[in-house]
Structure formats: structure tokens, C-alpha cells
Design an enzyme around this catalytic site. Structure first.
Site, PDB file in Angstrom:
ATOM      1  N   HIS A  41      37.239  13.203   4.089  1.00 30.10           N
ATOM      2  CA  HIS A  41      35.724  13.343   3.923  1.00 30.10           C
ATOM      3  C   HIS A  41      35.283  14.737   4.746  1.00 30.10           C
ATOM      4  O   HIS A  41      35.190  14.700   5.903  1.00 30.10           O
ATOM      5  CB  HIS A  41      35.189  12.275   4.366  1.00 30.10           C
ATOM      6  CG  HIS A  41      33.635  12.316   4.642  1.00 30.10           C
ATOM      7  ND1 HIS A  41      32.969  12.531   3.560  1.00 30.10           N
ATOM      8  CD2 HIS A  41      32.644  12.420   5.551  1.00 30.10           C
ATOM      9  CE1 HIS A  41      31.725  12.862   3.877  1.00 30.10           C
ATOM     10  NE2 HIS A  41      31.780  12.563   5.226  1.00 30.10           N
ATOM     11  N   ASP A  54      29.782   8.334   3.121  1.00 31.53           N
ATOM     12  CA  ASP A  54      29.113   8.389   4.254  1.00 31.53           C
ATOM     13  C   ASP A  54      27.760   8.907   4.230  1.00 31.53           C
ATOM     14  O   ASP A  54      27.034   9.232   5.281  1.00 31.53           O
ATOM     15  CB  ASP A  54      29.817   9.906   5.185  1.00 31.53           C
ATOM     16  CG  ASP A  54      29.340  10.046   6.435  1.00 31.53           C
ATOM     17  OD1 ASP A  54      29.104   9.068   7.217  1.00 31.53           O
ATOM     18  OD2 ASP A  54      29.121  11.147   6.901  1.00 31.53           O
ATOM     19  N   HIS A  74      24.447  15.595   2.962  1.00 28.67           N
ATOM     20  CA  HIS A  74      23.978  14.242   3.822  1.00 28.67           C
ATOM     21  C   HIS A  74      23.745  14.409   5.291  1.00 28.67           C
ATOM     22  O   HIS A  74      23.576  13.647   6.059  1.00 28.67           O
ATOM     23  CB  HIS A  74      24.485  12.790   3.536  1.00 28.67           C
ATOM     24  CG  HIS A  74      25.960  12.879   3.851  1.00 28.67           C
ATOM     25  ND1 HIS A  74      26.906  13.059   2.883  1.00 28.67           N
ATOM     26  CD2 HIS A  74      26.539  12.956   5.074  1.00 28.67           C
ATOM     27  CE1 HIS A  74      28.107  12.869   3.597  1.00 28.67           C
ATOM     28  NE2 HIS A  74      27.948  12.916   4.935  1.00 28.67           N
TER      29      HIS A  74
END
Length: 1016
Positions: free
Chosen positions: A262, A374, A578
Site C-alpha cells: 500500500h 486505508d 486519502h
């Protein structure tokens, strides 16, 4: 038998740490090292390779914050190492606790070919086999000295988050630069003992299996000659073979391991560094795929693929080859792993449009899963968007971070506001950085909430956040866990294979209705107000640019800017990542974002101006441009026409006791001597809006120092202390005409100043409030409160393609946890027959509370508060400092349709231009409940017109869409503009398309013109 369990376990730890691991590299020789520091920003590879390097030595300091140092390492393999496995061990000063959060490097051969990356958990480079002895070796390291922002003592303010303030103090010290013999047998022994030691620690003490493992480990340690680990490693392994070969129980939990990294597209590093992080990680993963036949790696975020395609084509070629082989799996089908609370309807749709289209065009891959491990909570409109993009599954892990309530499922069907259900999985491993540790694997099985009816879960495996990915150690552990007694069964699988199995075994999975609210990180709805304003403004300008460009192309033959709009959309979508839109990145990221949004606005304004000029033609007639989806001021949606004055003229007079009274026949508004709205009287309904004794547009300030995660969090105790800003420097009647009256209010507080204008306009049942804040507070939270005389157990908050309801009470812990929530353009409350809306042009965070008054009427006061500004000091110590503008409006007597209309109106203010004459809309809709969110030309440059609309009131609606051009055909499509049978039945009647919509249903129409395209 005596209990010697603790003795053996302690022995295992010491022997591993002090004898076996140090024996991994039994022979070493030093490498020659030289360095060159690139001036300023990173340089092209060729420049780094050809630069003049200066000798440096192990122990030397290097690396100013955010600098790039090119190291050249050279050496010769000793002749006596012939036939052995040889690696370079390159330790730039790594802290193994911080993979992804400090220095990293991409290793190149002298000809510029990428080899692999080195980072804190991946410090080796293999010398090509077979080794003959005597070989000369040389590598070049493009090393980034990224400073550690989130340190061992986290959340301390730091100036390291921006190159302009970070200074030039070296951040790292060269620790080890050697050629070494790699002892494969010792390495395998380490993996054996780690897996068994970790398994043993998770088994019950009274489990026979635990004792079997303990005895085998003890025998293995007995076989280790502490003075000759390398010579005895094979014998030690032999003692473990039987216990490692015992198969798992038939009932064991099944874990699909997915190689993963990620990578935050920006966070504690700027966007430019993410480009290099992606190149480093994918270099390592493609190399691992070549060495490990069972390994599967997945990476989301089309933007990250596009970056390496542009900036590291050699790396991208390896990625593309691995994708074609089915081993490197593009996941998620989104442009970035965006926030999903704040992006508007079209932006959320375009995340999937641009992401899926990139994967289809580059790799021929159609994603069935949305991949958002996430993201900080999930808006209730998302299921329909996912399905409309041709996707059917969702994965996230973040809800496990909730502070109060434990989510009741790990596998379930998530139902959105329109009734769409999406099969969803939360990995019970509770991490998107799984390391294949025994504690993680055991936790996944114990934690899985759907035991007995399902047995499959997924584990994203690899270092993430700052990248790094899966390591050879993780793969070795997974190999041992594939079928091991006492452990869940672990198998490398593609996300789609996992989801297919999970859905097949759990056809009656439970249903969760409504938003997936994260009970954490609530302040991300407010932090970095300029970034949020830039996002909202960009979304609205993109709507206008597409609408007017399409209208001008069809009506006037004006060229349609396909490439420009595509590029701008991708820029805006990137900034919805994000950690950017939520305001949780370093100062560098948000400083750049502000400049980017200004450039986006300038480019889009140019597109809009050019299209409007083509439509209006030459002339000096004054025209009003209505970009909103509803008629206003007598001008149809999507039209250019002369303005028409409507309604009673506005009046303004002094108020007894101080202040002013404004009226327009619809509202009578009283602003007192403090500059606060003490009355907003709905004339037609004979109804007061402001609660008795209350004052609306009351600015309130709270201390704001959460327990951790400063930019992310606001903790509920912030409400314990509040200061009402009631002192005014000035309350003055600023301007009065027959069309509008404005009261200007100026306040000073702390080191800050606010100027507000409160305006009542002719013919409008709303009070517009423009607020300019020169904000210089620290660790404070600014809100604007509206205490309303409304008894409501729930309220509506706009989300993508509709709205959701939240309770105003706190009966349960689930409701109490939502003390700060997200709304887009409006919040709406109502009693049967009468309601109030609060609309805004750039805020997202808000709270709603209710109290019962102690006065004689015992009425209910429901207070809505908009969250305006914060001042956290981590990771950006100057968060929100400076000048800000907000516009919001109070709309008394509003039904939900009024809230929808006024929300669009405040975000899409009318434009006034001069030209030769009016221009008709490209499309019209006969029902205000059917709201158009996009009018554009088809992305394939066919010249066909795309219209996207949705039912916005929450009920059923019939709608007729009529075109301003001769219509030859119409079909419903998915978000990618591909024909689909999922839409409503449509009836074509001349130039009109008729349909019936269910509540909140999204419909995308593809309209074929009778004549061929005239432009574009």
C-alpha cells in the site's frame, strides 16, 4: 515431565539473535563507495550515472532532508568464493523499525538498467550466478534521504515536512557496504525457527501441538554448533522437518495471501517522491515474481502505474510483462485510493472511470474489486457507484481502527442509499501490512467474525504506506504456512480468486445498510481548508467546463477539449487521495496542492470562457449563465439568457436595541447588535427558524488537542470547553438596493480576525453568509452554530448521488460515536411540513445535536454546526494559517428538494457575460427530482452526448430528458459509457427520452445525434 517451556523459548530468542542471524553472511569484503549529491530536485538517471563522484566511507554522514545522493559502489568477488551465493549488503543507515518511512534507494547497473531497491527490510543485491570468483561488480544507487517525520515519539511538530523549512543537516550515516557470501542453509534455518517459534507462541499452553513444536525446536538448537553455525545449520534443520511437515487440520481457516505494498500517493512525502517509491517497490516485486513461482503481487491506483510509465519506462516494461503473465495484478480500478467521504458525485464516479479505463487500455484487465484498504470511512452512496462502474466487490481494512464499536462482520453485503448491495470483505488480519508473522495469522483466524458459515479471509502481505512490498522472508514464511498443523492454511491468490471463493461459500452473507463510518480520523473532514476548497471548486469548474464545451461543440461547432479535460480530471482525482484531500499530509503536499488548484481553475476558466463566447456570439447584450441543474432567475438549467427580477424588493431598517432587520416578503431576518441572527422568520409559514433565546451564525471556538493523530483526529472531549465569539468590532449595513441588502460584521479574537457579510436577496428564501477568516490560532477548532427550532430525530446529509439520514440523538454507542460527520452541499432537518437547510460551498465536517429547552414550551432545539477551521501542528505545523473564504446559507422553510437546489446554487453561482443573444440548453429535464450531474461528449470522441442524472429526493420519479438537437438514438450505459442492461427502461419519443427512476438511482444516457459530430 518438568515444564521447561519458558527456558526453551528464551533460548530460541537468544540463539537466533546472537548466533544464527549473524551467521547469515559468514564472509565479507568491503566495497569502494563514492557519492555525488544532486542539486535541488531529482535528476534524470543518465545525469546521476555520469556525474563526478567523490569517495566516501562507512561511518560518513550523508543526505540533507529530501536530497538525492547518487552512490557508486564497486568491488571484486574474491576468487575463493567461486560457486557460492554472493550478495552486496548495502546499509545506508537504515532503521529496521521504519520501512517506507526513511531513506531508500533504487539500484542500477552502470548502463542504467534498474536492478532492485534497497530499504530498511531489504538491504541486499544478489550478484549474478554462477559466481566464478574474481568478477568486478559495480552498482549505482539513487538514494533518497527522506527525513523521518513520524518518529519514535510521534506527532511532535517538525519543520522537516517541507524542503523550504527542513534545513540541510545530514539525516543518515553509512553503516555497511560490503560484498558477502550468503549462506542459504542458515537463511532457511532462520525462517524455520521463526515460523515455529511464532506458531508455538500462539498455540494454547496445554495444546499437544505446542509441545511437539517446543521439543523439535529444542532438538534443533541442540544441533546448532554455536562456534560453527554454518557447518551445523543443515543438521539443525533436519530436526525440524517432521514438525514442519505435519499438515493442517481439515477445519483450518483459509487465508488468501496477496502480495501488496500500500503506497500512499502522498503523505509524509511529496508527490514527486511517490513516483520514485513506486519505481523502487515495483522493481523489487517484479524481481521476486521471477524468483518465486507461487507468488502473486497486486497493486492498485492507476495513477501510480501511469507515473512509472512516464518516469521509469524500464521498470514499467517489467511490470507490464508480469501483468501479462497474470502474476502482477492491477487491483481496485480507481485512479487513486481516494477518500470516499468528500469527493462529489461525479468525482467519485470518475475515480472508477479513469482507473478502470487505464487498466483496460494498458493491460486488458477489467477489475471486479474495489480496493481501498486505508480509506477513512465509506460514504453510503458508494455501492451504487461501484456497481455502475462494472465492479462487484469491495475490500477495506480501515474500519478495524474504529475506537468505540467493533464492526460485527468481516464478510458481508453492503447496501447503499439506493438499495444496491456490494459483497464486501474486511481482512480479519487487521492490517494492510501483514508480514506473515505467526501472531498476525493466528489473529486472523481468531478474529474472523463469520466462523461457522465462512472460512476464507484475505491478508494483504508486504510493507506499505511508504512502500517496500513483500519480502523474500514473507514468502518463505507463507511457504511453510501453506499446510502446517496448528496454523491457518495460507495460499498466494489473486484478489478475484479470493472473492469468488468467499462469495460462493457465503451466499447469504449478512447485510449492513448505510455508511461505513470510521470512528476515528473525523477531523480529516476539516483540516487544510484550502485543499478542501480547491477540491470543491475544481469539481464545480469541471462540471461547467464539460457542460459548456459540449453545448458549444454541438450548437456552434466549437472544438471539444478532450485531452485537456482528461488531464485536468486526473489531476483533481489525484488530489482526492486519502491523505491529500483529508488534509493529513506534510506542508509540502498542501503547498503544492494550493498552486495546482489555482492552475486548474485558470485552465478551466479558460475552457468555460471560450465555450461561452462561442455560444453567445458577438454583441453587448447582458446574459446570465446558469450552470446549475435547476432553473433560476428565469434562466433554464444549462442556458444563457437575460436575467429577470422576481419577488418583492428588499427592505432594510435599524433594529430596536441595535442591529438591523432585513426583509424581502419571504423572510424577515433580524441581525442583533452582536452581528448574530436572532430571527429568521418564514413569512408564508408564519414560522420562526431560530430557537428561542438562540443566535444563529454564532462562531464558536474550542481547544483542539487530540490524544494522537493531530491532523486526523478530533476527540469528543473538545466539546467540554467552548468560547462563543459574540464581541463585534463592527456591525454595519454594508449595502442596500432593491435587489439585496447586506450587513457586514467584523470580529477579532486571539490573533485572528473574521469579516462576515449577511445578505438577503430579492426573491430568495435564504440568508447568504460570506465569511473571510484571517486565521492565526494554534490547536483550536472553529465552528459556526445554527440553533434551530426544529424537533427532528434525524437529519439528511448530502452524499454522492443522494443523501443519507443520521440520528440527532445518541441512544447507542454507534450514534454517539458519530459526533463529527460528513456532508457535501447541504444538511437538512424537518418536521412534517416544514424544514430548514444549511448549504455550503466548501465545508464537509459538521455536527448536529439536540436539546429540550427548559422554558415553558419545552420545545426541542436542534443545533447544526459547520466545521470551518482547525490548527493542528502535525504533520504540518502551519496548518490552516492565513486567509480563508467560506460561503454558506441558511434556508428556512426548505423541503429536501429545496436543499438539493440551494446546495447546487451556492456551489454554481451564476455567471454574467455579454454576447449576441441567448443560448438554449443542450438537454432539459422536466422533473427537479431528476438532477443532472454531468453533460459532456463521449470520451471515445465519437461526438455522442453523455448525460448523467440521478433521483435526488429519495423517492420515485418519472423524468423526461429532452435534447436541444435532433436525437437519433439513446441507450443507458455504465459509468465507462458502455451500453448496459442495468439501467431503467427508456422510451424514445422524438427528441425526448422518458424513464422512471427508483430512489437515488443513477442513470447514464448515451445520446446519438441525427447529424454527425460538428466538433471535437
Amino acid at each position: 515431565m518438568h515444564d521447561d517451556r519458558a527456558l526453551v523459548e528464551a533460548r530460541l530468542k537468544r540463539v537466533l539473535d546472537e548466533r544464527i542471524r549473524p551467521a547469515l553472511y559468514p564472509d565479507t569484503v568491503p566495497l569502494e563507495v563514492a557519492a555525488w549529491v544532486a542539486p535541488g530536485e531529482p535528476v534524470p538517471i543518465a545525469e546521476g550515472l555520469s556525474a563526478t563522484h567523490t569517495p566516501v566511507a562507512v561511518g560518513d554522514q550523508w543526505g540533507a532532508p529530501w536530497a538525492t545522493t547518487w552512490f557508486k559502489v564497486r568491488g571484486q568477488v574474491p576468487a575463493e568464493w567461486a560457486g557460492r551465493t554472493v550478495e552486496a549488503v548495502l546499509d545506508l543507515g537504515f532503521d529496521e523499525r521504519m520501512p517506507g518511512f526513511q531513506c531508500e534507494a533504487l539500484v542500477y547497473t552502470p548502463d542504467g538498467s534498474p536492478v532492485k531497491a534497497i530499504n530498511p527490510r531489504n538491504q541486499w543485491v544478489r550478484v549474478g550466478a554462477p559466481v566464478q570468483g574474481g568478477e568486478e561488480v559495480e552498482w549505482h544507487l539513487e538514494a533518497a534521504s527522506n527525513p523521518v517525520i513520524l518518529d519514535v515519539h510521534p506527532f511532535l511538530p517538525t519543520q522537516l515536512g517541507d524542503r523550504d523549512t527542513a534545513g540541510d543537516e545530514p539525516q543518515y550515516r553509512l553503516t555497511r557496504m560490503v560484498l558477502a557470501v550468503f549462506d542459504t542453509t542458515v537463511w532457511e534455518l532462520i525462517q524455520d525457527l521463526e515460523v515455529l517459534g511464532e506458531l508455538m507462541a500462539e498455540l494454547p499452553v496445554d495444546s499437544p501441538r505446542r509441545w511437539e513444536v517446543l521439543r523439535a525446536v529444542g532438538r534443533s538448537l541442540d544441533a546448532v554448533n554455536l562456534q560453527d553455525v554454518n557447518g551445523s545449520a543443515e543438521a539443525a534443520r533436519e530436526e525440524l522437518r517432521e514438525v514442519l511437515a505435519t499438515p493442517a487440520a481439515a477445519s483450518a481457516h483459509r487465508i488468501s495471501a496477496v502480495g501488496h505494498a500500500h503506497i500512499d500517493s502522498a503523505w509524509l512525502w511529496p508527490l514527486r517522491e511517490t513516483v520514485r517509491k513506486v519505481a523502487r517497490t515495483t522493481s523489487n516485486m517484479t524481481a521476486l515474481l521471477e524468483d518465486e513461482p507461487d507468488f502473486i503481487f497486486t497493486m492498485s491506483q492507476a495513477q501510480q502505474y501511469a507515473w512509472i510509465k512516464e518516469h521509469r519506462p524500464e521498470v514499467y516494461a517489467k511490470v507490464k510483462k508480469a501483468v501479462a503473465e497474470g502474476r502482477f495484478v492491477p487491483a481496485g480500478g480507481m485512479w487513486v485510493e481516494s477518500d470516499t467521504n468528500m469527493p462529489g458525485s461525479e468525482a467519485m464516479a470518475r475515480q472508477f472511470v479513469h482507473g478502470k479505463r487505464f487498466f483496460l487500455e494498458e493491460f486488458g484487465v477489467e477489475n471486479d474489486e474495489a480496493w481501498l484498504p486505508d480509506t477513512f470511512g465509506f460514504a453510503a452512496g458508494l455501492p451504487q457507484i461501484i456497481k455502475s462502474a462494472g465492479t462487484k466487490w469491495l475490500l477495506t481494512q480501515k474500519i478495524s481502527w474504529s475506537q468505540v464499536n467493533s464492526f460485527p462482520h468481516h464478510t458481508f453485503r453492503w447496501e447503499g442509499i439506493d438499495g444496491t448491495r456490494i459483497f464486501t470483505h474486511f481482512p480479519p488480519v487487521d492490517s494492510y501490512n501483514c508480514q506473515m508473522a505467526g501472531s498476525e495469522i493466528a489473529h486472523a483466524a481468531r478474529n474472523f467474525k463469520d466462523k461457522g458459515v465462512a472460512r476464507h479471509s484475505l491478508a494483504p502481505t508486504g510493507w506499505g504506506d511508504g512502500g517496500g512490498g513483500t519480502t523474500r522472508e514473507m514468502i518463505a514464511k507463507a511457504r511453510r504456512l501453506r499446510n502446517l498443523d496448528g496454523s491457518p492454511v495460507v495460499e498466494w491468490e489473486k484478489p478475484a480468486d479470493f472473492f469468488a471463493k468467499a462469495e460462493a461459500e457465503y451466499p447469504q452473507a449478512p447485510v449492513w445498510v448505510g455508511e461505513l463510518y470510521l470512528e476515528l480520523h473525523r477531523a480529516t473532514l476539516t483540516s487544510q481548508a484550502k485543499t478542501k476548497r480547491g477540491n470543491r471548486r475544481s469539481e464545480q469548474l469541471l462540471r461547467e467546463a464539460e457542460l459548456w464545451a459540449a453545448t458549444a461543440a454541438v450548437a456552434a461547432g466549437h472544438p471539444y477539449p478532450y485531452a485537456e479535460l482528461d488531464r485536468v480530471w486526473k489531476t483533481v482525482l489525484l488530489h482526492q487521495f486519502h491523505d491529500i484531500l483529508p488534509g493529513s499530509s506534510i506542508a509540502w503536499v498542501h503547498r503544492e496542492a494550493e498552486k495546482t488548484y489555482a492552475a486548474v481553475a485558470a485552465e478551466l476558466e479558460g475552457i468555460i470562457s471560450g465555450a461561452l463566447a462561442a455560444l453567445a456570439g458577438n454583441g453587448d447584450a447582458e446574459l446570465v449563465v446558469n450552470s446549475a441543474p435547476h432553473t433560476r432567475g428565469g434562466v433554464a438549467a444549462g442556458a444563457l439568457a437575460a436575467a429577470v427580477a422576481e419577488g418583492t424588493e428588499v427592505r432594510a431598517e435599524e433594529r430596536a436595541g441595535g442591529g438591523f432587520v432585513l426583509g424581502n416578503g419571504l423572510l424577515r431576518v433580524e441581525v442583533d447588535e452582536r452581528g448574530l441572527i436572532v430571527s429568521a422568520y418564514d413569512v408564508a409559514a408564519e414560522r420562526e427558524t431560530v430557537a428561542p433565546g438562540g443566535a444563529a451564525n454564532l462562531l464558536q471556538i474550542h481547544p483542539d488537542f487530540p490524544n494522537m493523530w493531530d491532523a486526523w483526529d478530533v476527540d469528543s472531549f473538545y466539546r467540554n470547553v467552548v468560547t462563543d465569539l459574540t464581541e463585534a468590532d463592527e456591525v454595519a449595513l454594508d449595502a442596500v438596493s432593491q435587489d439585496a441588502a447586506t450587513v457586514r460584521v467584523t470580529r477579532s479574537f486571539g490573533d485572528s480576525r473574521v469579516v462576515q457579510t449577511l445578505t438577503l436577496t430579492r426573491g430568495e428564501r435564504r440568508v447568504d453568509i460570506d465569511t473571510e477568516v484571517d486565521w492565526h490560532e494554534t490547536e483550536k477548532f472553529l465552528k459556526a452554530a445554527f440553533p434551530l427550532d426544529v424537533h427532528a430525530e434525524r437529519y439528511a446529509a448530502e452524499t454522492q448521488f443522494g443523501h443519507l439520514y443520521r440520528p440527532t440523538h445518541t441512544n447507542t454507542s454507534w450514534e454517539a460515536a458519530k459526533f463529527e460527520a460528513c456532508a457535501h452541499r447541504f444538511v437538512h432537518l424537518e418536521e412534517p411540513g416544514w424544514g430548514v437547510a444549511l448549504v455550503n460551498d466548501s465545508t464537509y465536517g459538521h455536527d448536529v445535536t439536540r436539546t429540550v429547552r427548559d422554558d415553558s414550551d419545552q420545545g426541542t432545539t436542534t443545533t447544526v454546526r459547520l466545521s470551518l477551521l482547525r490548527a493542528p501542528r502535525f504533520p504540518d505545523p502551519e496548518t490552516d494559517q492565513g486567509l480563508h473564504q467560506f460561503r454558506y446559507a441558511l434556508v428556512p422553510g426548505a423541503a429536501i428538494g429545496d436543499a438539493v437546489r440551494e446546495g447546487h446554487r451556492i456551489n454554481l453561482p451564476e455567471r454574467r457575460i455579454t454576447g449576441g443573444g441567448a443560448a438554449a440548453p443542450l438537454v432539459t429535464v422536466d422533473n427537479d427530482a431528476a438532477v443532472v450531474t454531468a453533460v459532456k461528449l463521449a470520451d471515445d470522441a465519437s461526438g455522442e452526448v453523455i448525460v448523467r442524472l440521478h433521483e435526488a429526493h429519495g423517492g420515485r420519479a418519472k423524468a423526461a430528458v429532452t435534447t436541444g438537437f435532433d436525437l437519433a438514438g439513446a441507450v443507458t450505459t455504465d459509468l465507462l459509457e458502455r451500453p448496459t442492461d442495468d439501467g431503467p427502461a427508456i422510451e424514445l419519443d422524438g427528441n425526448t427520452v422518458r424513464m422512471a427512476l427508483r430512489p437515488f438511482q443513477i442513470v447514464t444516457l448515451r445520446l446519438t445525434r441525427a447529424q454527425g459530430p460538428t466538433a471535437g
